[in-house]
Structure formats: structure tokens, C-alpha cells
Design a protein around this motif. Structure first.
Motif, mmCIF file in Angstrom:
data_model
loop_
_atom_site.group_PDB
_atom_site.id
_atom_site.type_symbol
_atom_site.label_atom_id
_atom_site.label_comp_id
_atom_site.label_asym_id
_atom_site.label_seq_id
_atom_site.Cartn_x
_atom_site.Cartn_y
_atom_site.Cartn_z
ATOM 1 N N ILE A 36 1.022 -1.365 -0.023
ATOM 2 C CA ILE A 36 0.398 -0.213 0.322
ATOM 3 C C ILE A 36 0.379 0.946 -0.243
ATOM 4 N N LEU A 37 2.059 1.203 1.018
ATOM 5 C CA LEU A 37 2.833 2.458 0.789
ATOM 6 C C LEU A 37 3.704 2.581 -0.708
ATOM 7 N N ALA A 38 4.131 1.653 -1.154
ATOM 8 C CA ALA A 38 4.445 1.836 -2.503
ATOM 9 C C ALA A 38 3.506 2.227 -3.767
ATOM 10 N N SER A 39 2.196 1.701 -3.238
ATOM 11 C CA SER A 39 1.492 2.704 -4.459
ATOM 12 C C SER A 39 1.400 4.128 -4.038
ATOM 13 N N ILE A 40 1.044 3.888 -2.834
ATOM 14 C CA ILE A 40 0.891 5.796 -2.404
ATOM 15 C C ILE A 40 2.611 6.735 -3.088
ATOM 16 N N GLY A 41 3.036 5.699 -1.986
ATOM 17 C CA GLY A 41 4.651 6.676 -2.013
ATOM 18 C C GLY A 41 5.239 6.773 -3.132
ATOM 19 N N GLY A 42 5.169 5.428 -4.154
ATOM 20 C CA GLY A 42 6.057 5.393 -5.195
ATOM 21 C C GLY A 42 7.717 5.449 -4.984
ATOM 22 N N GLU A 43 8.610 5.214 -6.180
ATOM 23 C CA GLU A 43 9.658 4.917 -5.853
ATOM 24 C C GLU A 43 10.614 6.403 -5.227
ATOM 25 N N ARG A 44 9.865 7.289 -4.728
ATOM 26 C CA ARG A 44 10.886 8.174 -4.010
ATOM 27 C C ARG A 44 10.569 7.938 -2.904
ATOM 28 N N LEU A 45 9.473 6.370 -1.964
ATOM 29 C CA LEU A 45 9.796 6.066 -0.651
ATOM 30 C C LEU A 45 10.477 4.906 -0.217
ATOM 31 N N VAL A 46 9.948 3.830 -2.065
ATOM 32 C CA VAL A 46 10.513 2.520 -1.498
ATOM 33 C C VAL A 46 11.683 1.858 -2.244
ATOM 34 N N GLY A 47 12.017 3.154 -3.507
ATOM 35 C CA GLY A 47 13.174 2.800 -4.665
ATOM 36 C C GLY A 47 12.350 1.864 -5.001
ATOM 37 N N LYS A 48 13.256 1.073 -5.897
ATOM 38 C CA LYS A 48 13.215 0.179 -6.772
ATOM 39 C C LYS A 48 12.661 -0.786 -6.204
ATOM 40 N N ALA A 49 12.082 -1.024 -5.124
ATOM 41 C CA ALA A 49 12.030 -2.476 -4.406
ATOM 42 C C ALA A 49 10.642 -2.535 -4.707
ATOM 43 N N ARG A 50 9.307 -2.986 -5.734
ATOM 44 C CA ARG A 50 8.279 -2.913 -4.590
ATOM 45 C C ARG A 50 7.186 -3.916 -3.836
ATOM 46 N N VAL A 51 7.837 -5.203 -3.441
ATOM 47 C CA VAL A 51 7.727 -6.252 -3.040
ATOM 48 C C VAL A 51 8.852 -6.288 -1.305
ATOM 49 N N LEU A 52 8.360 -6.096 -0.235
ATOM 50 C CA LEU A 52 9.292 -5.915 0.633
ATOM 51 C C LEU A 52 9.651 -7.093 0.764
ATOM 52 N N ASP A 53 11.149 -7.366 1.010
ATOM 53 C CA ASP A 53 11.904 -8.440 1.391
ATOM 54 C C ASP A 53 12.705 -8.955 2.320
ATOM 55 N N PRO A 54 11.555 -10.155 2.627
ATOM 56 C CA PRO A 54 11.415 -10.444 3.885
ATOM 57 C C PRO A 54 12.826 -10.541 4.887
ATOM 58 N N LYS A 55 14.084 -10.733 4.589
ATOM 59 C CA LYS A 55 15.106 -10.491 5.041
ATOM 60 C C LYS A 55 15.609 -8.978 6.425
ATOM 61 N N THR A 56 14.175 -7.977 6.274
ATOM 62 C CA THR A 56 13.914 -6.553 6.396
ATOM 63 C C THR A 56 14.208 -6.544 7.832
ATOM 64 N N PHE A 57 13.024 -8.131 8.322
ATOM 65 C CA PHE A 57 12.896 -8.528 9.847
ATOM 66 C C PHE A 57 13.858 -9.090 10.281
ATOM 67 N N TRP A 58 14.827 -9.138 11.238
ATOM 68 C CA TRP A 58 15.482 -10.309 11.481
ATOM 69 C C TRP A 58 14.809 -11.388 11.864
ATOM 70 N N PRO A 59 15.024 -12.556 11.478
ATOM 71 C CA PRO A 59 14.314 -13.780 12.057
ATOM 72 C C PRO A 59 14.642 -14.330 13.453
ATOM 73 N N PHE A 60 15.754 -13.772 14.268
ATOM 74 C CA PHE A 60 15.563 -14.697 15.655
ATOM 75 C C PHE A 60 15.498 -13.749 16.309
ATOM 76 N N VAL A 61 14.012 -12.722 16.429
ATOM 77 C CA VAL A 61 13.158 -12.301 17.624
ATOM 78 C C VAL A 61 11.808 -12.433 16.904
ATOM 79 N N SER A 62 11.212 -13.647 17.820
ATOM 80 C CA SER A 62 9.410 -13.377 17.597
ATOM 81 C C SER A 62 9.648 -13.633 19.201
ATOM 82 N N TYR A 63 7.944 -13.124 19.396
ATOM 83 C CA TYR A 63 7.093 -13.503 20.789
ATOM 84 C C TYR A 63 6.173 -13.710 20.757
#
Length: 324
Positions: free
Chosen positions: A297-324
């Protein structure tokens, strides 16, 4: 800022052996008047860092942009920022990751005697917006307005972008009709009689995102986290203990009053309630999925100025070893 960094290096050189024997230092970039400083101060005051085998070293920085520069330059180990920024850095080749800090971001406030009952009533009126046109709360407000009312606030309202203290004053003086501002500035307004019309959390839920979606979190380099896994886990535990203390203890807020800049019980109570409401209760696959949906949703509104060229969120954005 260079002087502070130089002083920090001196401290590490002078006391490095002691740190090494007792606990692992973690340099956290903080803003003097930011909510992160309250958590870090509480954590250190209560000795929660030492309890979990770390030594937090706050590095005071002048602005959010200065914090990002400090992290990119390696002058600090962690800062608090939003995960769309982390995602954009990853899309540009930088390996940063994110763990949650808070789901409290922004609130749309109106004056106590305002006749505004919904977002649609703001057509043709002036709305203050903390930050700039790419502020995440503003983009989410636009997305919500388009979905719910088939309007775009950029076209139907008169946005006034500015700093939160100035916008608070403008609302109090009746020069703007509403203000979309950071939650702790909204809490001060509410303590003085203003009313919340809509929270960013409301917008996220009404856009179809279920569960907690923390927008703000601690960002750090992947290589640092891989090398300091035990210290990072200790920090997560200490941070959550500090949050629970701030959620339950009025005395903790009284102690912070000089740092917050007020001893008004109504303001402190409002800040405490806002901080408590922003504590993420869960962080796992469901929340990560909601963030990915929100990113689209943010990518559709903010476009490349906000997210750059990545239209899909990289799952590695979130550190995988922390959950609760």
C-alpha cells in the motif's frame, strides 16, 4: 556530533577492558527529546542492561536524519527508525535489519470544540502534517481516505507540513483544523483538551491489516547482529522489561519528568497511556505478513521516492531470530 563520537571512542579506549569483562557495550543513537531516550534511560536506571549482560551506551544525536547517517557510518550500533527505511536500504544493497520498538506512530487530532466527526469533514480545510509529503502516517491517511471515502487529501484538503511543536501551537490557535502528528505530541494535545479523531493504528486496521503492525523499531547492521547475537538477545529482553515497567509504573514517569520537560500529572498520564498502547504484544509470521501487505500500500502511494525500486518487501528486512 563529531565531538560526542570522539568522546565515546575515548570512553571505550579508557574503559574497554572493564566492559569486556562485565558486559557487552551496545551504542544506541537517541534523540534528546525522543521517546526512545525515555526507554533507554529507564533501562539503564533499573540496571536491566547489566542484568542481561550488556552495557547500553546512549549516543545523543540531533535528528532522525543524523541518526541514520550515524548508523550508516558505523558510529552507533542501533537506532530507532521505521521498517520501510530499512527495506529501502536493503533494496539499495545495504544489509540492515529491524526488530520492533513500537506500534504507536501518529494520531489525527482536532480541537475540543471542533464539529469534525470524520475524515470526510476535513474537505476544504487545513490539516497539519508532522514531517513531509512522504511521512508514513500521511501516506497511510491518504490510502485510508481513498479506500473509505474515495478522496485524496492531497487534492481535497490543504496540507500544512511542519515540525510537531509548531503544528501543536497552530491547532491551539485555530490556524489549522486538524493535525496529524507523532503520538507523544498528540498525547500532550489531548492532556490540554484536544480530541483524537483517528489513529494510524485505526487506519492500518481499516486498510485490512490484522494484528500488531509496529512501524518503528531498532535497526542495525546484519554483520553486527551476527557477531553479537547474545548481546542482541540480551537487548531485546532488557527492552521488553523496560517497556513493561513504563507501562505499569507511575513512579517511572515521575522520575522521567525533567527529561520529558513537564511535571504536569495529566500530561504524564497521557504519555504513559500512549506509550503503553504502543507496546507490541506479538511479533511473528502474522505480523511480518501484515507488514508486507502494508508495504504494498505504501509503495502504491509513495512510489519510488519512498521505496526505491523494490515494489515487494524483502523478508530479510526483519531479523529472523526475534519473535514473541
Amino acid at each position: 556530533m563529531l565531538f560526542r563520537i570522539a568522546w565515546f571512542i575515548f570512553v571505550l579506549v579508557a574503559f574497554g577492558p572493564a566492559f569486556a569483562q562485565e558486559s557487552q557495550p551496545i551504542r544506541v543513537g537517541v534523540l534528546r527529546f525522543g521517546t526512545v531516550a525515555w526507554e533507554i534511560d529507564t533501562l539503564r536506571h533499573e540496571g536491566l542492561d547489566r542484568k542481561h549482560g550488556i552495557a547500553l551506551v546512549p549516543v545523543e544525536l540531533a535528528s532522525n536524519e543524523a541518526a541514520k547517517v550515524a548508523l550508516q557510518a558505523g558510529a552507533v550500533d542501533m537506532i530507532v527508525t521505521d521498517w520501510p527505511w530499512v527495506a529501502r536500504q536493503r533494496s539499495e544493497g545495504a544489509s540492515f535489519s529491524f526488530i520492533p520498538y513500537s506500534k504507536a506512530v501518529g494520531v489525527l487530532m482536532i480541537s475540543q470544540d471542533s464539529g469534525i466527526k470524520s475524515l470526510a469533514d476535513l474537505k476544504g480545510l487545513r490539516i497539519g502534517v508532522a514531517g513531509g509529503p512522504l511521512d508514513k502516517s500521511w501516506l497511510l491517511l491518504r490510502a485510508y481516505a481513498q479506500k473509505e471515502f474515495d478522496i485524496d487529501p492531497v487534492e481535497t484538503m490543504e496540507p500544512v507540513f511542519g515540525a510537531p511543536p509548531l503544528l501543536n501551537e497552530e491547532l491551539e490557535r485555530g490556524r489549522i483544523d486538524a493535525v496529524l502528528t507523532y503520538w507523544h505530541y498528540a498525547a500532550r494535545l489531548e492532556a490540554e483538551g484536544a480530541r483524537p479523531l483517528l489513529t494510524v493504528e485505526d487506519m492500518i486496521h481499516r486498510l485490512g491489516m490484522g494484528g500488531d503492525v509496529p512501524m518503528l523499531g531498532y535497526a542495525f547492521r546484519d554483520d553486527w547482529a551476527q557477531h553479537e547475537q547474545a548481546a542482541l538477545q540480551g537487548f531485546v529482553a532488557a527492552s521488553r522489561e523496560a517497556k513493561m515497567l513504563l507501562a505499569s509504573s507511575g513512579e517511572a514517569w515521575t522520575r522521567l519528568a525533567p527529561q520529558i520537560g513537564t511535571d504536569d500529572p495529566a500530561v504524564l498520564a497521557s504519555l504513559r497511556a500512549g506509550f503503553r498502547a504502543g507496546i507490541p504484544e506479538h511479533w511473528g509470521d502474522a505480523q511480518r505478513k501484515a507488514c508486507a501487505d502494508l508495504y504494498a500500500i505504501l509503495a502504491s502511494i509513495g512510489g519510488e521516492r519512498l521505496v526505491g525500486k523494490a515494489r515487494v518487501l524483502d523478508p530479510k528486512t526483519f531479523w529472523p531470530f526475534v519473535s514473541y
